[in-house]
Design a protein around this motif. Structure first.
Motif, mmCIF file in Angstrom:
data_model
loop_
_atom_site.group_PDB
_atom_site.id
_atom_site.type_symbol
_atom_site.label_atom_id
_atom_site.label_comp_id
_atom_site.label_asym_id
_atom_site.label_seq_id
_atom_site.Cartn_x
_atom_site.Cartn_y
_atom_site.Cartn_z
ATOM 1 N N ILE A 150 0.867 -1.175 0.000
ATOM 2 C CA ILE A 150 0.000 0.000 0.000
ATOM 3 C C ILE A 150 0.907 1.230 0.000
ATOM 4 C CG2 ILE A 150 -1.816 -1.200 1.295
ATOM 5 C CD1 ILE A 150 -0.941 0.437 3.738
ATOM 6 N N ASN A 151 0.354 2.403 -0.243
ATOM 7 C CA ASN A 151 1.186 3.599 -0.211
ATOM 8 C C ASN A 151 1.193 4.206 1.196
ATOM 9 O OD1 ASN A 151 -1.148 5.392 0.006
ATOM 10 N ND2 ASN A 151 -1.494 4.936 -2.163
ATOM 11 N N ARG A 152 2.162 5.085 1.421
ATOM 12 C CA ARG A 152 2.319 5.681 2.758
ATOM 13 C C ARG A 152 1.100 6.491 3.167
ATOM 14 N NH1 ARG A 152 7.765 6.478 4.647
ATOM 15 N NH2 ARG A 152 7.130 8.508 5.437
ATOM 16 N N ALA A 153 0.472 7.150 2.201
ATOM 17 C CA ALA A 153 -0.717 7.954 2.513
ATOM 18 C C ALA A 153 -1.826 7.078 3.086
ATOM 19 C CB ALA A 153 -1.207 8.682 1.267
ATOM 20 N N THR A 154 -1.979 5.873 2.535
ATOM 21 C CA THR A 154 -2.984 4.943 3.048
ATOM 22 C C THR A 154 -2.645 4.530 4.471
ATOM 23 O OG1 THR A 154 -3.433 4.094 0.831
ATOM 24 C CG2 THR A 154 -4.116 2.718 2.687
ATOM 25 N N PHE A 155 -1.367 4.274 4.730
ATOM 26 C CA PHE A 155 -0.952 3.919 6.088
ATOM 27 C C PHE A 155 -1.369 5.016 7.063
ATOM 28 C CE2 PHE A 155 1.763 4.147 9.745
ATOM 29 C CZ PHE A 155 1.972 2.828 10.117
ATOM 30 N N TYR A 156 -1.069 6.269 6.716
ATOM 31 C CA TYR A 156 -1.334 7.374 7.644
ATOM 32 C C TYR A 156 -2.818 7.693 7.774
ATOM 33 C CZ TYR A 156 3.659 8.309 8.080
ATOM 34 O OH TYR A 156 4.989 8.196 8.374
ATOM 35 N N ARG A 157 -3.634 7.168 6.905
ATOM 36 C CA ARG A 157 -5.079 7.316 7.081
ATOM 37 C C ARG A 157 -5.584 6.422 8.201
ATOM 38 N NH1 ARG A 157 -5.594 7.898 1.348
ATOM 39 N NH2 ARG A 157 -6.095 5.688 1.083
ATOM 40 N N HIS A 158 -4.809 5.391 8.513
ATOM 41 C CA HIS A 158 -5.235 4.414 9.517
ATOM 42 C C HIS A 158 -4.454 4.538 10.833
ATOM 43 C CE1 HIS A 158 -7.793 2.049 6.744
ATOM 44 N NE2 HIS A 158 -6.929 2.449 5.842
ATOM 45 N N TYR A 159 -3.167 4.876 10.742
ATOM 46 C CA TYR A 159 -2.317 4.912 11.937
ATOM 47 C C TYR A 159 -1.395 6.125 11.884
ATOM 48 C CZ TYR A 159 -3.829 0.044 12.192
ATOM 49 O OH TYR A 159 -4.591 -1.100 12.229
ATOM 50 N N GLN A 160 -1.011 6.607 13.072
ATOM 51 C CA GLN A 160 -0.112 7.759 13.148
ATOM 52 C C GLN A 160 1.320 7.367 12.798
ATOM 53 O OE1 GLN A 160 -0.489 9.508 17.045
ATOM 54 N NE2 GLN A 160 -2.690 9.822 16.842
ATOM 55 N N ASP A 161 1.743 6.210 13.293
ATOM 56 C CA ASP A 161 3.101 5.726 13.046
ATOM 57 C C ASP A 161 3.139 4.244 13.402
ATOM 58 O OD1 ASP A 161 3.115 5.651 15.865
ATOM 59 O OD2 ASP A 161 4.079 7.609 15.995
ATOM 60 N N LYS A 162 4.322 3.641 13.381
ATOM 61 C CA LYS A 162 4.433 2.205 13.653
ATOM 62 C C LYS A 162 4.053 1.887 15.100
ATOM 63 C CE LYS A 162 9.381 2.209 14.841
ATOM 64 N NZ LYS A 162 10.707 1.634 14.521
ATOM 65 N N TYR A 163 4.313 2.825 16.003
ATOM 66 C CA TYR A 163 3.956 2.619 17.412
ATOM 67 C C TYR A 163 2.442 2.561 17.571
ATOM 68 C CZ TYR A 163 8.833 3.906 18.274
ATOM 69 O OH TYR A 163 10.207 3.949 18.275
ATOM 70 N N ASP A 164 1.773 3.464 16.885
ATOM 71 C CA ASP A 164 0.316 3.499 16.948
ATOM 72 C C ASP A 164 -0.283 2.218 16.408
ATOM 73 O OD1 ASP A 164 -2.183 4.854 17.441
ATOM 74 O OD2 ASP A 164 -2.364 5.161 15.290
ATOM 75 N N LEU A 165 0.322 1.668 15.358
ATOM 76 C CA LEU A 165 -0.185 0.435 14.737
ATOM 77 C C LEU A 165 -0.217 -0.713 15.747
ATOM 78 C CD1 LEU A 165 0.933 -0.944 11.253
ATOM 79 C CD2 LEU A 165 0.327 -2.425 13.140
ATOM 80 N N VAL A 166 0.916 -0.999 16.391
ATOM 81 C CA VAL A 166 0.966 -2.141 17.305
ATOM 82 C C VAL A 166 0.185 -1.876 18.588
ATOM 83 C CG1 VAL A 166 3.127 -3.081 16.409
ATOM 84 C CG2 VAL A 166 3.206 -1.371 18.220
ATOM 85 N N ALA A 167 0.167 -0.614 19.030
ATOM 86 C CA ALA A 167 -0.562 -0.306 20.262
ATOM 87 C C ALA A 167 -2.062 -0.484 20.066
ATOM 88 C CB ALA A 167 -0.261 1.131 20.711
ATOM 89 N N LYS A 168 -2.570 -0.098 18.907
ATOM 90 C CA LYS A 168 -4.008 -0.166 18.662
ATOM 91 C C LYS A 168 -4.514 -1.611 18.694
ATOM 92 C CE LYS A 168 -5.201 4.121 18.320
ATOM 93 N NZ LYS A 168 -5.046 4.862 17.079
ATOM 94 N N ILE A 169 -3.703 -2.544 18.246
ATOM 95 C CA ILE A 169 -4.128 -3.948 18.256
ATOM 96 C C ILE A 169 -4.470 -4.385 19.671
ATOM 97 C CG2 ILE A 169 -3.431 -6.336 17.777
ATOM 98 C CD1 ILE A 169 -1.574 -5.177 15.612
ATOM 99 N N PHE A 170 -3.609 -4.028 20.621
ATOM 100 C CA PHE A 170 -3.822 -4.383 22.020
ATOM 101 C C PHE A 170 -4.949 -3.553 22.635
ATOM 102 C CE2 PHE A 170 -2.746 -3.396 26.500
ATOM 103 C CZ PHE A 170 -2.917 -4.664 27.036
ATOM 104 N N GLU A 171 -4.915 -2.246 22.413
ATOM 105 C CA GLU A 171 -5.852 -1.349 23.080
ATOM 106 C C GLU A 171 -7.292 -1.571 22.625
ATOM 107 O OE1 GLU A 171 -4.322 2.562 22.474
ATOM 108 O OE2 GLU A 171 -2.483 2.161 23.609
ATOM 109 N N GLU A 172 -7.491 -1.811 21.342
ATOM 110 C CA GLU A 172 -8.849 -2.028 20.847
ATOM 111 C C GLU A 172 -9.461 -3.283 21.455
ATOM 112 O OE1 GLU A 172 -8.472 -2.025 16.623
ATOM 113 O OE2 GLU A 172 -8.127 0.147 16.494
ATOM 114 N N THR A 173 -8.642 -4.312 21.617
ATOM 115 C CA THR A 173 -9.139 -5.545 22.233
ATOM 116 C C THR A 173 -9.473 -5.327 23.703
ATOM 117 O OG1 THR A 173 -7.895 -6.947 20.714
ATOM 118 C CG2 THR A 173 -8.570 -7.941 22.796
#
Length: 214
Positions: free
Chosen positions: A45-68
């Motif tokens: 995917i492109n970087r713009a798509t990534f930033y539509r979903h997550y702020q950065d790589k830290y946000d990505l992994v944290a959200k998996i845990f926090e949402e659950t």
């Protein structure tokens, strides 16, 4: 399928691709060395798509845990209204939590393992403490403690201790190659969390009356 359902499906698919890309890269080069560009390229995917979903790589992994955790807490809080069910029904919540860990075992193994990041374990503990303190506050409003609380003891100490036990339990379970089921792990963790070390070992333990420590 409605437009909203199609959108939701695309979002979930994108999250899945990004999470899988993250895990693969952590196992290959370690979390600290990974960039958003690496993740986007691996997920195709492109970087713009990534930033539509997550702020950065830290946000990505944290959200998996926090949402659950947020989802499970929403189901847990109504249980507190019934004093007797507060402990009896909680194991099912923990079963679902350990099922979540099993489902994302590659992520947790990667993030909590030697190639992972101490930041992730710290973030898990901090978020667990935050949620437990909020739950504790609501519980006290609905169920009065059966004995006085030591006024000197900081309110965050018990939940901090519990957060370390939880993270340690997850790491141990993953390192043991999940030889035990989520139900077994949830049961053992719940016994320790609610009844303590000696009770888990099979001893009959009577909770002592609280006396203030001076």
């Amino acid at each position: 399928m409605s437009h909203e359902e199609q959108t939701d499906l695309r979002v979930r698919r994108t999250h899945k691709f990004l999470q899988e890309a993250m895990v693969e890269l952590i196992n290959e080069k370690g979390f600290e060395a990974i960039t958003v560009g690496d993740i986007a390229e691996r997920a195709m995917i492109n970087r713009a798509t990534f930033y539509r979903h997550y702020q950065d790589k830290y946000d990505l992994v944290a959200k998996i845990f926090e949402e659950t955790v947020n989802y499970l807490v929403e189901k847990l809080l109504p249980i507190h209204k019934d004093k007797n069910s507060a402990t009896q029904n909680t194991p099912e919540i923990w079963v679902q939590f350990f099922e979540h860990v099993a489902e994302h075992d590659r992520l947790y193994r990667a993030m909590l393992g030697k190639n992972g990041s101490p930041w992730f374990a710290d973030r898990m503990r901090e978020y667990t403490i935050k949620i437990l303190l909020e739950s504790q506050k609501q519980l006290k409003q609905q169920i009065a403690p059966s004995q006085p609380i030591d006024p000197i003891m900081p309110s965050e100490l018990p939940v901090t201790q519990l957060s370390y036990v939880l993270i340690g339990t997850i790491v141990w379970w993953l390192e043991s190659e999940k030889r035990y089921t989520p139900l077994q792990m949830a049961t053992w963790f719940h016994r320790f969390a609610f009844y303590g070390y000696l009770a888990v070992l099979g001893y009959e333990v009577q909770v002592p009356r609280m006396q203030a420590v001076r």
